[in-house]
Design an enzyme around this catalytic site. Structure first.
Site, PDB file in Angstrom:
ATOM      1  N   HIS A   1      40.144  70.983  33.645  1.00  0.00           N
ATOM      2  CA  HIS A   1      39.259  72.037  33.538  1.00  0.00           C
ATOM      3  C   HIS A   1      39.241  72.946  32.210  1.00  0.00           C
ATOM      4  O   HIS A   1      38.238  73.039  31.438  1.00  0.00           O
ATOM      5  CB  HIS A   1      39.492  72.998  34.578  1.00  0.00           C
ATOM      6  CG  HIS A   1      38.813  74.063  34.806  1.00  0.00           C
ATOM      7  ND1 HIS A   1      37.811  74.315  35.712  1.00  0.00           N
ATOM      8  CD2 HIS A   1      38.316  75.341  34.200  1.00  0.00           C
ATOM      9  CE1 HIS A   1      36.905  75.444  35.610  1.00  0.00           C
ATOM     10  NE2 HIS A   1      37.323  75.962  34.676  1.00  0.00           N
ATOM     11  N   GLU A   2      40.431  73.358  31.595  1.00  0.00           N
ATOM     12  CA  GLU A   2      40.409  73.953  30.592  1.00  0.00           C
ATOM     13  C   GLU A   2      40.165  73.124  29.339  1.00  0.00           C
ATOM     14  O   GLU A   2      39.519  73.515  28.326  1.00  0.00           O
ATOM     15  CB  GLU A   2      41.868  74.689  30.364  1.00  0.00           C
ATOM     16  CG  GLU A   2      42.385  75.619  31.526  1.00  0.00           C
ATOM     17  CD  GLU A   2      41.186  76.628  31.829  1.00  0.00           C
ATOM     18  OE1 GLU A   2      40.301  77.179  30.858  1.00  0.00           O
ATOM     19  OE2 GLU A   2      41.186  77.261  32.899  1.00  0.00           O
TER      20      GLU A   2
ATOM     21  N   HIS B   1      36.529  73.124  28.897  1.00  0.00           N
ATOM     22  CA  HIS B   1      36.117  74.574  28.171  1.00  0.00           C
ATOM     23  C   HIS B   1      36.369  74.053  26.576  1.00  0.00           C
ATOM     24  O   HIS B   1      35.682  74.511  25.751  1.00  0.00           O
ATOM     25  CB  HIS B   1      36.920  75.774  28.546  1.00  0.00           C
ATOM     26  CG  HIS B   1      36.277  76.183  29.826  1.00  0.00           C
ATOM     27  ND1 HIS B   1      34.933  76.514  29.896  1.00  0.00           N
ATOM     28  CD2 HIS B   1      36.886  76.559  31.052  1.00  0.00           C
ATOM     29  CE1 HIS B   1      35.016  77.127  31.349  1.00  0.00           C
ATOM     30  NE2 HIS B   1      35.992  77.046  31.947  1.00  0.00           N
TER      31      HIS B   1
ATOM     32  N   GLU C   1      31.062  77.027  32.208  1.00  0.00           N
ATOM     33  CA  GLU C   1      31.638  76.566  33.163  1.00  0.00           C
ATOM     34  C   GLU C   1      31.377  75.162  33.657  1.00  0.00           C
ATOM     35  O   GLU C   1      32.036  74.319  34.215  1.00  0.00           O
ATOM     36  CB  GLU C   1      31.671  77.462  34.434  1.00  0.00           C
ATOM     37  CG  GLU C   1      32.343  77.277  35.687  1.00  0.00           C
ATOM     38  CD  GLU C   1      33.862  77.586  35.450  1.00  0.00           C
ATOM     39  OE1 GLU C   1      34.301  78.029  34.538  1.00  0.00           O
ATOM     40  OE2 GLU C   1      34.627  77.379  36.391  1.00  0.00           O
TER      41      GLU C   1
HETATM   42 ZN    ZN Z   1      36.454  77.655  33.797  1.00  0.00          ZN
END
Ligand code: ZN
Length: 498
Positions: free
Chosen positions: A263-264, A267, A293
């Site tokens: 997830h990170e 980003h 996101e």
């Molecule tokens: Zn996020």
């Protein structure tokens, strides 16, 4: 004489340097800083924030902007015109808020956050309520300063995070999505739930770490311009030329460590994907929180929760983790897609996550528009959890006190999580089509082909287009919940055998 655009560019780049310095101090605070340094760190951060605000509202900025608006050489240059348009937007926003309100908000945010943490640990909503009342009143004042005649107060706040988005459009997107997700939740009860017990066996942190680092490297995260550390709550922040990611490890939660890292990492790839030439300008910044996101959710869910990914990843997991010898890729794929309606959004699965967001979306509009008093908040919260998620909330700690956002003044922010999921599905479907099938790439570990596509289609544009325009350019259609629902239903039919 210095050209107005060049003067403005130099001013904004210097302001960005201050911002990235603050980002480094904030990263250090979460990852390295000894506890006793907190007071001075808060002063350092507030000093930097004050300097940034002074620079953002400097009267020369308005002069430079009006000279640029009248200058054909600027307006005929697509890059410069886009930067000037976005700088104007930022400037309008910064100058509309009186500095007394900005200062009061900063102070109340810090105190309300402490009151929230205390109230949550004791499950005492009444202790937080006066702070929430004060925060709602301040947010209403902020919205009144920001709002255009065609916007509601809530719309004006939401526009800060997702430019161009408003409550009416969100309601139109969310209503059919909610109906479909509730129906899906009920349908899954008739299926066969996967077992994920093997993934809860304790695994040493060092092994988990080498595993998630191998996956992050395969995603194409550039460790010459970034690093991965650990923190209580995973996050990603850009520090000038490099990107800092964090993840977390618990012995029995290797899948959480992997999901957080991917997830990170998503980003982080967005932040690494901007053109260096645009540093310190809107063309080198994220267009919205929803699109940001989408990049994290695309890697976490559309890559990391796919069968093709596990066909590639399982041998790596077996080698790095020293276990999982008696499972196959299908078993892990099923385990990472378990659906369990739960009380806490940050622990939610892919199929129920958005229902948590919708509860808060409903409630915060009513708080900001004055239709719901905070005394009725816990009751309304619990009612919506029963209706949307089908579960009873035992106490406020697991209910309306669970998230820090409202105490930090983040109203209008929550829907960006669901927008991220919807954009991610629509972008993933477009990538699948453009790249001749994502599964074929993922099962061979060819993640950088996807990264390059995202870079070309999304990252490189920075804030050149609005989020809505970007979505049309990348996918040929306006944002819709259909690709997300198709993705979920197709996947869960396999996972649950329904
Ligand atoms: Zn996020």
């Amino acid at each position: 004489m210095v050209h107005a655009y060049d003067a403005l560019l130099a001013h904004q780049r210097a302001t960005s340097l201050l911002g990235s310095t603050a980002a480094l101090l904030a990263w250090d605070q979460e990852t390295q800083m000894p506890r006793g340094a907190g007071d001075v760190r808060a002063q350092q951060l507030s000093q930097l924030a004050e300097l940034q605000h002074e620079r953002a509202t400097d009267p020369r900025v308005a002069e430079w902007l009006s000279q640029c608006a009248a200058d054909a050489r600027v307006q005929q240059d697509a890059d410069r015109a886009a930067n000037v348009r976005e700088w104007q937007r930022d400037h309008d926003r910064a100058t509309r808020l009186p500095s007394a309100l900005v200062a009061e908000l900063a102070e109340v945010e810090s105190k309300a956050q402490q009151a929230w943490a205390e109230a949550r640990s004791r499950d005492a909503f009444a202790k937080f309520r006066p702070w929430l009342d004060r925060m709602v009143a301040l947010q209403q004042q902020k919205a009144d300063c920001l709002k255009r005649p065609d916007q509601s107060r809530w719309d004006a706040l939401a526009d800060l995070y997702e430019p161009g988005m408003n409550a009416a459009d969100l309601r139109a997107l969310f209503a059919p999505l909610r109906t479909a997700l509730v129906a899906l939740r009920d349908r899954l009860r008739g299926g066969t739930p996967p077992t994920d017990a093997f993934a809860r066996q304790p695994i040493a942190e060092a092994q988990q770490e080498s595993f998630v680092r191998a996956v992050l490297a395969a995603m194409g995260f550039d460790d010459k311009r970034g690093r991965l550390d650990r923190s209580a709550h995973p996050f990603c922040t850009k520090v000038g030329a490099d990107v800092r990611l964090t993840t977390r490890f618990r012995p029995e939660a290797v899948l959480d460590a992997l999901g957080s890292t991917m997830h990170e990492g998503g980003h982080g790839l967005y932040e690494q994907g901007f053109d260096d030439a645009h540093f310190g300008t809107p063309l080198g910044e994220a267009v919205s929180l929803g699109v940001h996101e989408s990049q994290s959710r695309l890697w976490e869910n559309h890559v990391g929760r796919s069968l093709a990914f596990w066909q590639w990843c399982l041998p790596i997991a077996q080698k790095q983790l020293g276990g999982w010898r008696d499972v196959d890729a299908m078993a892990v794929f099923r385990a990472v897609n378990v659906v369990r309606p739960s009380l806490i959004r940050v622990e939610a699965d892919e199929a129920t996550y958005d229902l948590h967001v919708m509860v808060r979306f409903e409630i915060e509009q009513q708080l900001i528009d004055g239709q719901l008093g905070t005394s009725n908040l816990p009751g309304e919260w619990n009612r919506l959890y029963r209706e949307y998620l089908g579960i009873a909330v035992p106490d406020d700690k697991h209910g309306c006190l669970q998230d820090v956002h409202w105490s930090c003044g983040l109203f209008g922010y929550f829907p960006t999580y669901t927008l991220g999921n919807l954009y991610a599905a629509q972008f993933a479907a477009a990538a699948d089509k453009a790249l001749g099938g994502l599964p074929a790439l993922l099962e061979r570990g060819q993640f950088t082909t996807l990264r390059e596509w995202l870079r070309r289609q999304i990252h490189r544009h920075g804030r050149r287009h609005s989020p809505a325009e970007l979505c049309r350019l990348v996918t040929g259609a306006p944002l819709s919940s259909a690709p997300f629902l198709q993705h979920l239903e197709k996947k869960l039919a396999v996972v649950y055998g329904i």
